[in-house]
Design an enzyme around this catalytic site. Sequence first.
Site, PDB file in Angstrom:
ATOM      1  N   ASP A 273       0.508  -1.284   0.221  1.00 29.30           N
ATOM      2  CA  ASP A 273       0.067   0.256  -0.157  1.00 29.30           C
ATOM      3  C   ASP A 273       0.714   1.252  -0.067  1.00 29.30           C
ATOM      4  O   ASP A 273       1.353   1.243   0.835  1.00 29.30           O
ATOM      5  CB  ASP A 273      -1.198  -0.098   1.407  1.00 29.30           C
ATOM      6  CG  ASP A 273      -1.801   1.343   1.549  1.00 29.30           C
ATOM      7  OD1 ASP A 273      -1.961   1.526   0.357  1.00 29.30           O
ATOM      8  OD2 ASP A 273      -2.300   1.539   2.024  1.00 29.30           O
ATOM      9  N   LYS A 280       1.672   8.327   0.001  1.00 34.18           N
ATOM     10  CA  LYS A 280       1.958   8.211   2.081  1.00 34.18           C
ATOM     11  C   LYS A 280       3.506   8.150   1.905  1.00 34.18           C
ATOM     12  O   LYS A 280       3.774   8.268   0.873  1.00 34.18           O
ATOM     13  CB  LYS A 280       1.469   6.160   2.148  1.00 34.18           C
ATOM     14  CG  LYS A 280       0.450   6.350   2.747  1.00 34.18           C
ATOM     15  CD  LYS A 280       1.058   4.089   2.817  1.00 34.18           C
ATOM     16  CE  LYS A 280      -0.332   4.369   3.474  1.00 34.18           C
ATOM     17  NZ  LYS A 280      -1.162   3.762   3.789  1.00 34.18           N
ATOM     18  N   ARG A 354     -10.968  -0.362   1.906  1.00 35.50           N
ATOM     19  CA  ARG A 354     -12.552  -0.384   2.092  1.00 35.50           C
ATOM     20  C   ARG A 354     -13.449  -0.423   0.484  1.00 35.50           C
ATOM     21  O   ARG A 354     -14.150  -1.423   0.294  1.00 35.50           O
ATOM     22  CB  ARG A 354     -12.910   0.774   2.991  1.00 35.50           C
ATOM     23  CG  ARG A 354     -12.687   1.849   1.700  1.00 35.50           C
ATOM     24  CD  ARG A 354     -13.519   3.028   2.922  1.00 35.50           C
ATOM     25  NE  ARG A 354     -12.009   3.044   3.901  1.00 35.50           N
ATOM     26  CZ  ARG A 354     -11.301   4.188   4.863  1.00 35.50           C
ATOM     27  NH1 ARG A 354     -12.679   5.388   5.169  1.00 35.50           N
ATOM     28  NH2 ARG A 354     -10.785   3.973   5.645  1.00 35.50           N
TER      29      ARG A 354
HETATM   30  N1  BES Z   1      -3.484   0.314   5.214  1.00 37.89           N
HETATM   31  C1  BES Z   1      -3.495   1.645   5.999  1.00 37.89           C
HETATM   32  C2  BES Z   1      -3.641   1.168   7.905  1.00 37.89           C
HETATM   33  C3  BES Z   1      -2.835   0.972   8.183  1.00 37.89           C
HETATM   34  C4  BES Z   1      -2.114   1.855   8.150  1.00 37.89           C
HETATM   35  C5  BES Z   1      -2.443  -0.003   8.483  1.00 37.89           C
HETATM   36  C6  BES Z   1      -0.596   2.137   9.708  1.00 37.89           C
HETATM   37  C7  BES Z   1      -1.511  -0.289   9.245  1.00 37.89           C
HETATM   38  C8  BES Z   1      -0.556   0.342   9.543  1.00 37.89           C
HETATM   39  C9  BES Z   1      -4.802   1.844   4.611  1.00 37.89           C
HETATM   40  O1  BES Z   1      -4.771   1.650   4.060  1.00 37.89           O
HETATM   41  C10 BES Z   1      -4.798   3.182   4.686  1.00 37.89           C
HETATM   42  O2  BES Z   1      -3.793   4.039   4.211  1.00 37.89           O
HETATM   43  N2  BES Z   1      -5.955   4.016   5.804  1.00 37.89           N
HETATM   44  C11 BES Z   1      -5.734   5.887   5.560  1.00 37.89           C
HETATM   45  C12 BES Z   1      -7.347   6.134   5.847  1.00 37.89           C
HETATM   46  C13 BES Z   1      -7.235   7.083   5.832  1.00 37.89           C
HETATM   47  C14 BES Z   1      -6.969   7.717   4.266  1.00 37.89           C
HETATM   48  C15 BES Z   1      -8.870   7.442   5.788  1.00 37.89           C
HETATM   49  C16 BES Z   1      -5.349   6.102   7.040  1.00 37.89           C
HETATM   50  O3  BES Z   1      -5.720   5.277   7.761  1.00 37.89           O
HETATM   51  O4  BES Z   1      -4.787   6.616   7.377  1.00 37.89           O
HETATM   52 ZN    ZN Z   2      -3.903  -0.290   3.161  1.00 41.43          ZN
HETATM   53 MN    MN Z   3      -4.317   2.781   1.970  1.00 39.60          MN
END
Ligand code: BES
Ligand code: ZN
Ligand code: MN
Length: 503
Positions: A273, A280, A354
């Site tokens: 990801d 990110k 999601r």
């Molecule tokens: N895979 C990430 C969540 C994650 C963060 C897992 C840290 C393990 C450690 C997920 O896909 C993500 O990026 N979520 C975002 C959602 C936001 C954009 C609403 C997040 O948590 O920042």
């Molecule tokens: Zn993710």
């Molecule tokens: Mn993500």
Amino acid sequence: MTAVADRSLGPELARTETIGPDTDVLVIGLTSSENGPAIAPDDLFSDVLGADIRAELLDQLGAVGAKGKPEELTRVPAPAGLEGVTSVLAVGLGSPDKVDAEQIRRSAGVAARSLSGTELVVTTLSGLDLGAAAEGFYLGAYTFTPFKSGKSAPKSDERPVVRVELLVPEPEFGTTELLRAQLVAEAVATARDFVNTPPSHLFPAEFATRAATLAEAAGLEVEVLDENALEAGGYGGVLGVGKGSSRPPRLVRLTYAGGDKKVALVGKGVTFDTGGISIKPAQNMENMTSDMAGAAAVIAATLLAARLGLPITVTAVVPMAENMPSSTAQRPGDVLTQYGGTTVEVINTDAEGRLILADAIVRAGEDSPEYIIDVATLTGAQLVALGTRTPGVMGTDDFRDRVARISREVGENGWAMPLPTELRADLNSKVADLANVAPHRWGGMLSAALFLKEFVPEGVQWAHLDVAGPAYNTGGPFGYVGKGGTGVPVRTLIAVIEDIAAE
Ligand code: BES
Ligand code: ZN
Ligand code: MN
């Protein structure tokens, strides 16, 4: 490199009634009390560990400061009367009234981690809880080294303990417990292996192939949808997330048909990801190799249900995609059509989990299961709310509470979280049926779950486990958990499936 399919995952485990002549280390338990440490159990194994040997051991251990505090390690030379044994390792269990299965698992794990380079270990912890001791040793000894070559490969004194013999008081003691512990620990190790395999080597097609190979060997029904089948089927969420990558997405469906009751498992399989176009920051991005931990857990749990021969039908529906930024990637503002027809405005391409889960949950619902459990490293908000070792459990009230309770019983710490109805309106979109994120960051874990809830069929009991932190240990080793993939929540899933099967 086929790290998942063909390596030996952990030490050999066996039961024994006697301590053999070539025992390198005898691992015993030590509880703590006001009167000093005590050897536990105190009512078993008196033939091999007589009163005089126990007294001498307690003397020696006391002399070097052993207290019996949880997970404390104290190693002393074996008393002369303890034939065939080189040294004794006492591992702390804490207060005698607080010694539960999880404490034994942790203490055994700490012991196993300290015993690298050892061939043969015998333990009396099996007298307290043979299954927990076996799981703790096996998982504590787990290492992942298929990518260590030449100079950095483990030296003989760094290799995990080779064989653990669990001392038993009678010939038949703990046979079923050992069999179960072995299968459970192997399933946890399988999930860890998947998570620890780097994203260079584990991409959607490869992940699907490895899952299918293991599933076929276990006698499961396997279906793999490739990008063309996903296109033909209308899986817009999986396709949208996967389309920025040169390595196309997959949807894997594994079925173990063991009985009339039906449970569907859904696991997030983002093999890496980056965030996509909503990219990110570079710092810690490498940890996003763990973004398929939910998929790993549901695959391992489904294989385990089959190996245990549980009287229930378990179907795993596992979407796999790599979330990359590129000229073919989905854009913030794009609208996609999920499997089943719901349209979603993709405000943030980093809220990709999601999107792939929504397709999979709808597909899972078509098999009319009574229960759906989805598992995902879904939100950073999980870590903010609950920290690194406590999965958030959401869903329909009763089933959510049941899953959280069972998760704590097995030592995986799940905690029930609410789905406040007022957060739902924040997922409304101007152009589509739904937006994939709320316009604020409050309750991010709950808001993600509310998005998923839109896709859960009416009347189905549903639990959603957010394991963003607990599935991957970025800190130092603890208990029976090393760095990297932890295998959480495999043991919760199998315990819940068993609980449903026993209803
Ligand atoms: N895979 C990430 C969540 C994650 C963060 C897992 C840290 C393990 C450690 C997920 O896909 C993500 O990026 N979520 C975002 C959602 C936001 C954009 C609403 C997040 O948590 O920042
Ligand atoms: Zn993710
Ligand atoms: Mn993500």
